[in-house]
Design a protein around this motif. Structure first.
Motif, mmCIF file in Angstrom:
data_model
loop_
_atom_site.group_PDB
_atom_site.id
_atom_site.type_symbol
_atom_site.label_atom_id
_atom_site.label_comp_id
_atom_site.label_asym_id
_atom_site.label_seq_id
_atom_site.Cartn_x
_atom_site.Cartn_y
_atom_site.Cartn_z
ATOM 1 N N PRO A 107 0.798 -1.230 0.000
ATOM 2 C CA PRO A 107 0.000 0.000 0.000
ATOM 3 C C PRO A 107 0.827 1.274 0.000
ATOM 4 O O PRO A 107 0.377 2.305 -0.489
ATOM 5 C CB PRO A 107 -0.819 -0.114 1.293
ATOM 6 N N MET A 108 2.029 1.250 0.558
ATOM 7 C CA MET A 108 2.813 2.476 0.753
ATOM 8 C C MET A 108 4.187 2.050 1.242
ATOM 9 O O MET A 108 4.566 0.913 1.053
ATOM 10 C CB MET A 108 2.139 3.328 1.813
ATOM 11 N N LEU A 109 4.919 2.976 1.824
ATOM 12 C CA LEU A 109 6.169 2.578 2.459
ATOM 13 C C LEU A 109 5.842 1.554 3.542
ATOM 14 O O LEU A 109 4.869 1.704 4.276
ATOM 15 C CB LEU A 109 6.863 3.789 3.076
ATOM 16 N N ILE A 110 6.647 0.515 3.620
ATOM 17 C CA ILE A 110 6.374 -0.534 4.615
ATOM 18 C C ILE A 110 7.529 -0.582 5.613
ATOM 19 O O ILE A 110 8.609 -0.061 5.337
ATOM 20 C CB ILE A 110 6.143 -1.912 3.936
ATOM 21 N N PRO A 111 7.337 -1.189 6.767
ATOM 22 C CA PRO A 111 8.412 -1.218 7.781
ATOM 23 C C PRO A 111 9.676 -1.897 7.232
ATOM 24 O O PRO A 111 9.594 -2.839 6.445
ATOM 25 C CB PRO A 111 7.805 -2.043 8.920
ATOM 26 N N PHE A 115 10.190 -5.143 4.670
ATOM 27 C CA PHE A 115 10.809 -4.922 3.355
ATOM 28 C C PHE A 115 12.010 -5.861 3.161
ATOM 29 O O PHE A 115 12.121 -6.550 2.146
ATOM 30 C CB PHE A 115 11.239 -3.454 3.255
ATOM 31 N N PHE A 116 12.872 -5.914 4.158
ATOM 32 C CA PHE A 116 14.060 -6.781 4.073
ATOM 33 C C PHE A 116 13.663 -8.254 3.962
ATOM 34 O O PHE A 116 14.293 -9.027 3.238
ATOM 35 C CB PHE A 116 14.959 -6.600 5.296
ATOM 36 N N TRP A 117 12.620 -8.621 4.688
ATOM 37 C CA TRP A 117 12.168 -10.018 4.658
ATOM 38 C C TRP A 117 11.695 -10.387 3.260
ATOM 39 O O TRP A 117 12.019 -11.462 2.743
ATOM 40 C CB TRP A 117 11.060 -10.215 5.703
ATOM 41 N N HIS A 118 10.933 -9.495 2.609
ATOM 42 C CA HIS A 118 10.486 -9.779 1.233
ATOM 43 C C HIS A 118 11.687 -9.898 0.294
ATOM 44 O O HIS A 118 11.750 -10.820 -0.522
ATOM 45 C CB HIS A 118 9.532 -8.688 0.744
ATOM 46 N N LEU A 119 12.642 -8.981 0.413
ATOM 47 C CA LEU A 119 13.826 -9.058 -0.466
ATOM 48 C C LEU A 119 14.579 -10.369 -0.245
ATOM 49 O O LEU A 119 15.028 -11.007 -1.201
ATOM 50 C CB LEU A 119 14.782 -7.890 -0.205
ATOM 51 N N TYR A 163 22.352 -9.786 -5.561
ATOM 52 C CA TYR A 163 22.738 -8.671 -4.689
ATOM 53 C C TYR A 163 21.523 -8.184 -3.889
ATOM 54 O O TYR A 163 21.602 -7.957 -2.680
ATOM 55 C CB TYR A 163 23.317 -7.524 -5.522
ATOM 56 N N MET A 164 20.379 -8.044 -4.555
ATOM 57 C CA MET A 164 19.189 -7.528 -3.872
ATOM 58 C C MET A 164 18.711 -8.492 -2.777
ATOM 59 O O MET A 164 18.263 -8.074 -1.710
ATOM 60 C CB MET A 164 18.059 -7.278 -4.873
ATOM 61 N N GLN A 165 18.802 -9.779 -3.046
ATOM 62 C CA GLN A 165 18.413 -10.744 -2.018
ATOM 63 C C GLN A 165 19.352 -10.654 -0.813
ATOM 64 O O GLN A 165 18.912 -10.645 0.341
ATOM 65 C CB GLN A 165 18.428 -12.164 -2.582
ATOM 66 N N GLU A 166 20.648 -10.561 -1.104
ATOM 67 C CA GLU A 166 21.623 -10.472 -0.015
ATOM 68 C C GLU A 166 21.457 -9.168 0.766
ATOM 69 O O GLU A 166 21.699 -9.112 1.964
ATOM 70 C CB GLU A 166 23.047 -10.591 -0.563
ATOM 71 N N TYR A 167 21.045 -8.124 0.060
ATOM 72 C CA TYR A 167 20.800 -6.854 0.738
ATOM 73 C C TYR A 167 19.697 -7.036 1.790
ATOM 74 O O TYR A 167 19.779 -6.504 2.900
ATOM 75 C CB TYR A 167 20.405 -5.769 -0.268
ATOM 76 N N GLY A 168 18.675 -7.787 1.442
ATOM 77 C CA GLY A 168 17.601 -8.056 2.395
ATOM 78 C C GLY A 168 18.117 -8.766 3.640
ATOM 79 O O GLY A 168 17.772 -8.415 4.770
ATOM 80 N N ARG A 169 18.982 -9.741 3.428
ATOM 81 C CA ARG A 169 19.565 -10.457 4.579
ATOM 82 C C ARG A 169 20.450 -9.528 5.404
ATOM 83 O O ARG A 169 20.420 -9.548 6.634
ATOM 84 C CB ARG A 169 20.395 -11.646 4.097
ATOM 85 N N ALA A 170 21.234 -8.694 4.704
ATOM 86 C CA ALA A 170 22.112 -7.747 5.407
ATOM 87 C C ALA A 170 21.283 -6.735 6.185
ATOM 88 O O ALA A 170 21.694 -6.254 7.242
ATOM 89 C CB ALA A 170 23.022 -7.039 4.403
ATOM 90 N N GLY A 171 20.121 -6.399 5.658
ATOM 91 C CA GLY A 171 19.245 -5.447 6.335
ATOM 92 C C GLY A 171 18.799 -5.964 7.678
ATOM 93 O O GLY A 171 18.753 -5.228 8.676
ATOM 94 N N TRP A 172 18.484 -7.231 7.679
ATOM 95 C CA TRP A 172 18.068 -7.818 8.949
ATOM 96 C C TRP A 172 19.184 -7.704 9.987
ATOM 97 O O TRP A 172 18.964 -7.353 11.139
ATOM 98 C CB TRP A 172 17.672 -9.282 8.720
ATOM 99 N N LYS A 173 20.383 -7.956 9.518
ATOM 100 C CA LYS A 173 21.543 -7.877 10.413
ATOM 101 C C LYS A 173 21.778 -6.439 10.878
ATOM 102 O O LYS A 173 22.066 -6.178 12.040
ATOM 103 C CB LYS A 173 22.777 -8.417 9.685
ATOM 104 N N ALA A 174 21.626 -5.482 9.956
ATOM 105 C CA ALA A 174 21.841 -4.070 10.304
ATOM 106 C C ALA A 174 20.887 -3.634 11.408
ATOM 107 O O ALA A 174 21.255 -2.872 12.305
ATOM 108 C CB ALA A 174 21.629 -3.185 9.068
ATOM 109 N N MET A 175 19.668 -4.134 11.366
ATOM 110 C CA MET A 175 18.702 -3.756 12.396
ATOM 111 C C MET A 175 19.149 -4.285 13.751
ATOM 112 O O MET A 175 19.006 -3.622 14.772
ATOM 113 C CB MET A 175 17.316 -4.309 12.057
ATOM 114 N N ARG A 176 19.711 -5.478 13.733
ATOM 115 C CA ARG A 176 20.151 -6.074 15.000
ATOM 116 C C ARG A 176 21.298 -5.284 15.619
ATOM 117 O O ARG A 176 21.461 -5.275 16.829
ATOM 118 C CB ARG A 176 20.539 -7.548 14.788
ATOM 119 N N TYR A 177 22.103 -4.615 14.777
ATOM 120 C CA TYR A 177 23.189 -3.771 15.293
ATOM 121 C C TYR A 177 22.775 -2.300 15.402
ATOM 122 O O TYR A 177 23.609 -1.453 15.693
ATOM 123 C CB TYR A 177 24.421 -3.861 14.381
#
Ligand SMILES: [Fe+2]
Length: 312
Positions: A107-111, A115-119, A163-177
């Motif tokens: 619908p709009m910008l998502i959390p 977003f990272f999980w979908h990627l 690259y885009m898939q790995e970015y999603g995984r890296a995003g999850w990690k970035a949130m944890r840090y």
């Protein structure tokens, strides 16, 4: 309760966030579930489809010679110029056959964590709505033209798709840090505003450049902006502009180079070494930079968007 010490999730289902991780307080509309996906794509009017067609035609006057060859090939492979806003189901089938990605309506910008999980699952969330005639030239929130025309052709390139898939995984990690800002800068300077060397010139692969006529010319040809070879560590410490043309663009040698610089590195170590805020201003040139073009910054010195300054 999940904690920071837990191993990386497998992403099959939306992983639980550790309690100490900050997530933006976006209010979830009642009609979407935890995945934030629309039950179906919007029923567009004839005028909506015409807006898409006109935006498409305008970009096709600008992009040949300025967009990278992977993007132009992606447009062809997916036949995005067939007329009208693409139907996500058919588009996903074609894209899926090429690289396993699909396009899903949101619908709009998502959390960020959603977003990272979908990627991470090779699903690209795309805005459902399309801009109006009144907002034809500039919109704040990404619409279906920006998301589908700008981003999806690049997902036909196998290395970029990875690259885009790995970015999603890296995003999850970035949130944890708690280093989401740093990873956001990497997204900004690659996925949205990235340039690539091709045939002795620079061409655009970032969706923010490719979905607008002014920035496509400015990023590739103008004297104002800096063009600097991508250094991931440096980029993740660099501030960026959201509502104007960029003072600096970062250039990659190839998508394999982008993949190597980002995916094949120790993000745990990197996140631990990054400060919470940005170190470098968005127009800065620093001693470690490999500079292709040192910008005059004339456009921004004259006041940028809203001042009437020419994007030269
Ligand atoms: Fe985007």
């Amino acid at each position: 309760m999940a904690t920071l010490a837990d191993p990386a999730p497998d992403f099959a289902t939306l992983p639980q966030m550790a309690a100490e991780v900050f997530t933006a307080p976006l209010a979830r509309p009642a009609h979407v579930g935890e995945d934030w996906l629309e039950p179906k794509q919007t029923d567009y009017t004839a005028q909506d489809h015409q807006v898409w067609n006109d935006l498409f035609a305008r970009q096709m006057e600008v992009l040949p010679g300025r967009a990278c060859s992977a993007f132009m090939a992606g447009l062809e492979k997916l036949d995005l110029g067939r007329g009208g806003i693409p139907e996500f189901g058919a588009l996903s089938e074609e894209l899926g056959a090429l690289t396993g990605w699909s396009v899903v309506p949101v619908p709009m910008l998502i959390p960020d964590h959603v977003f990272f999980w979908h990627l991470a699952n090779r699903r690209f969330p795309a805005g459902n709505f399309i801009r109006t005639r009144e907002t034809f030239d500039y919109i704040e929130e990404p619409d279906v033209f920006h998301d589908v025309f700008g981003h999806v052709p690049m997902l036909t390139d196998p290395v970029y798709a990875d690259y885009m898939q790995e970015y999603g995984r890296a995003g999850w990690k970035a949130m944890r840090y708690n280093r989401l800002k740093a990873l956001g800068a990497l997204y900004w300077y690659t996925v949205e505003f990235g340039l690539i060397e091709e045939a002795g010139e620079v061409r655009a692969y970032g969706a923010g450049i490719l979905s607008g006529p002014t920035e496509a010319r400015f990023a590739v040809e103008a004297q104002s902006p800096n063009r600097i070879m991508l250094n991931v560590d440096r980029v993740m410490r660099t501030d960026y502009v959201i509502s104007d043309l960029q003072p600096t663009y970062f250039v990659i040698e190839s998508f394999a180079d982008l993949y190597r610089q980002t995916v094949e590195r120790d993000f745990d170590r990197l996140y631990r070494s990054l400060p919470a805020g940005f170190t470098y201003a968005n127009s800065a040139v620093i001693d470690v930079d490999n500079v292709l073009h040192r910008g005059t910054q004339e456009y921004h010195l004259r006041g940028g968007r809203g001042s009437g300054a020419a994007p030269v």
